[in-house]
Design an enzyme around this catalytic site. Structure first.
Site, PDB file in Angstrom:
ATOM      1  N   ARG A  51       0.846  -1.200   0.000  1.00  0.00           N
ATOM      2  CA  ARG A  51       0.000   0.000   0.000  1.00  0.00           C
ATOM      3  C   ARG A  51       0.884   1.254   0.000  1.00  0.00           C
ATOM      4  O   ARG A  51       2.115   1.156  -0.010  1.00  0.00           O
ATOM      5  CB  ARG A  51      -0.940  -0.030   1.223  1.00  0.00           C
ATOM      6  CG  ARG A  51      -1.976  -1.142   1.104  1.00  0.00           C
ATOM      7  CD  ARG A  51      -2.801  -1.278   2.365  1.00  0.00           C
ATOM      8  NE  ARG A  51      -3.710  -0.155   2.532  1.00  0.00           N
ATOM      9  CZ  ARG A  51      -4.893  -0.040   1.925  1.00  0.00           C
ATOM     10  NH1 ARG A  51      -5.304  -0.986   1.125  1.00  0.00           N
ATOM     11  NH2 ARG A  51      -5.666   1.004   2.138  1.00  0.00           N
ATOM     12  N   ASP A  77      -3.234   5.443  -9.999  1.00  0.00           N
ATOM     13  CA  ASP A  77      -4.415   5.125 -10.816  1.00  0.00           C
ATOM     14  C   ASP A  77      -4.927   6.298 -11.651  1.00  0.00           C
ATOM     15  O   ASP A  77      -6.135   6.440 -11.880  1.00  0.00           O
ATOM     16  CB  ASP A  77      -5.560   4.589  -9.929  1.00  0.00           C
ATOM     17  CG  ASP A  77      -5.165   3.292  -9.244  1.00  0.00           C
ATOM     18  OD1 ASP A  77      -4.285   2.588  -9.793  1.00  0.00           O
ATOM     19  OD2 ASP A  77      -5.715   2.994  -8.174  1.00  0.00           O
ATOM     20  N   LEU A  89      -3.303   3.820   1.107  1.00  0.00           N
ATOM     21  CA  LEU A  89      -4.089   3.567  -0.104  1.00  0.00           C
ATOM     22  C   LEU A  89      -3.441   2.449  -0.906  1.00  0.00           C
ATOM     23  O   LEU A  89      -2.231   2.230  -0.819  1.00  0.00           O
ATOM     24  CB  LEU A  89      -4.087   4.812  -0.991  1.00  0.00           C
ATOM     25  CG  LEU A  89      -4.732   6.082  -0.436  1.00  0.00           C
ATOM     26  CD1 LEU A  89      -4.363   7.264  -1.324  1.00  0.00           C
ATOM     27  CD2 LEU A  89      -6.245   5.912  -0.408  1.00  0.00           C
ATOM     28  N   SER A  90      -4.255   1.790  -1.752  1.00  0.00           N
ATOM     29  CA  SER A  90      -3.645   0.890  -2.731  1.00  0.00           C
ATOM     30  C   SER A  90      -3.791   1.549  -4.095  1.00  0.00           C
ATOM     31  O   SER A  90      -4.617   2.443  -4.281  1.00  0.00           O
ATOM     32  CB  SER A  90      -4.321  -0.477  -2.707  1.00  0.00           C
ATOM     33  OG  SER A  90      -5.691  -0.313  -2.864  1.00  0.00           O
ATOM     34  N   GLY A  91      -2.998   1.099  -5.061  1.00  0.00           N
ATOM     35  CA  GLY A  91      -3.082   1.690  -6.398  1.00  0.00           C
ATOM     36  C   GLY A  91      -1.802   1.488  -7.174  1.00  0.00           C
ATOM     37  O   GLY A  91      -0.780   1.066  -6.620  1.00  0.00           O
TER      38      GLY A  91
END
Ligand code: SAM
Length: 381
Positions: A51, A77, A89-91
């Site tokens: 993350r 993203d 956050l993930s991305g």
């Protein structure tokens, strides 16, 4: 400049120099004069679980991180910017400030003497454009960025430093004809093939320094001289990876599908580490197209290296057992071993002995030592 900031910059320069990245005193001066922090008021730090955490100037390690030889991600993203209030956050990174050592390597490969007209593809934060502007003069630099939000921020930050280069929002694959023809073109985003527009917009005798996107990686950086609508030159001796232009990500077979299928097994002839060999890895990335790799360790099992192709083919190599299992229309591990064998038969050449010709028709020819010694014609997926 505060004493603390000048200490960070001095250490930053010393580190880059110690790693052999700043042999040209004029680039050293540019990296010392252009403040990286202006282009990175915040960025994402990658966490061990994959993350991301936003970091800004209030973070105790902010200054040390900005003035380090590290790529710093600034967008996920295609939309999410770093905001410390967002938590983790993930991305997938879609914009970043490139690792300064890699920037220096590519800038050096431009062999500027001052006053050249330069086109940069992939403005990102604007830091590289600012370094170029410092070296050749802001009015001589044009930088193009596909993302309007990213371009806007870069313009703001560049203008805060005084004279600023022109930042155009457009697809870099089309270049930017209006301010050319250019003496130099530098791409800080990877392309699958060198776009014809670049060959048209760089004058004869001009130079293109670019990174090629290959699914297997391999870090292909190339320096091409343009002549009569074609271009040729050697790959650089060091590898460097960039994010791809926002059009060329493939969706390979998911691992979960592959786990339900059974392929044919045999003993491997080479270990999966060949994929990461500094020299053979370039041959493999250029030659074995449309295949991604992934490391995976099943519960209680041996470490595995998976190869996937969008047509559903996959291969899994277990180096501990010396075994490979392959499935689908392509025998991906056979392809890898055949290219690796060929590289050995050719005398294990270093990566900088490999060259690329981009023909007038846009084809890629790969050669060894001299443009006449073609090793293969690339069919880029
Ligand atoms: C690694 S960043 C560039 C780093 C930048 N030179 C700097 O100094 O911060 C790559 C940038 O290329 C941009 N990009 C992606 N596809 C593009 C395209 N087709 N044309 C122009 N820019 C593109 C991304 O939005 C991203 O900002």
């Amino acid at each position: 400049m505060t004493e603390e900031l000048s200490d960070y910059i001095a250490q930053f320069l010393a580190g880059l120099e110690a790693d052999g990245h700043l042999s040209d005193p004029l680039w050293k001066q540019a990296f010392g004069a252009v403040p990286r922090h202006v282009f990175l008021p915040s960025f994402f730090l990658s966490l061990p679980d994959g993350r991301w955490q936003a970091i800004d100037t209030t973070h105790p390690a902010y200054w040390r991180m900005v003035y380090s030889n590290t790529t710093l991600t600034t967008q996920l993203d295609g939309a999410v910017g770093p905001d410390p209030d967002d938590g983790t956050l993930s991305g997938t990174p879609t914009s970043s400030s490139t690792q300064p050592g890699l920037m220096a390597l590519m800038l050096d490969a431009l062999r500027l003497s001052g006053g050249e007209l330069v086109l940069e593809i992939g403005t990102g934060t604007g830091y590289n454009a600012a370094l170029l502007a410092h070296r050749v003069g802001a009015p001589n630099v044009t930088s193009v960025e596909v993302d309007p939000g990213v371009a806007k921020l870069a313009r703001q930050r560049l203008s805060s430093l005084g004279d600023w280069p022109s930042v155009v929002t457009t697809d870099g694959g089309r270049g930017w004809r209006d301010n050319g023809p250019y003496d130099r073109l530098i791409a800080t985003v990877s392309v699958p093939t060198v776009p014809p527009a670049w060959l048209e917009q760089v004058r004869d005798g001009g130079v293109i320094v670019a990174s090629l996107w290959r699914d297997l990686g391999g870090g292909p950086l190339v320096r091409l001289e343009v002549n009569g609508g074609s271009a040729q030159g050697f790959f650089l001796s060091e590898a460097g990876s960039f994010m791809p232009v926002r059009t060329c990500l493939q969706v390979p077979t998911p691992l979960s599908t592959a786990l339900t299928q059974t392929g044919s097994r045999r003993q491997t002839r080479h270990s999966s580490t060949v994929l990461h060999h500094p020299d053979a890895g370039l041959w493999l990335a250029l030659r074995v197209q449309s295949a991604n790799w992934l490391g995976f360790t099943p519960d209680g099992g041996n470490e595995q290296m998976w190869l996937f192709a969008p047509d559903g083919s996959w291969a899994v190599v277990d180096d501990t057992a010396g075994q490979v299992e392959q499935f689908g229309p392509r025998e991906l591990w056979d392809e890898v071993e055949a290219v690796y064998d060929r590289w050995r038969e050719m005398g294990t050449p270093t990566r900088d002995r490999l060259g690329l010709t981009v023909t007038n028709a846009g084809g890629h020819r790969i050669w060894l030592d001299s443009p006449d010694a073609v090793v293969w014609n690339e069919i880029v997926a």
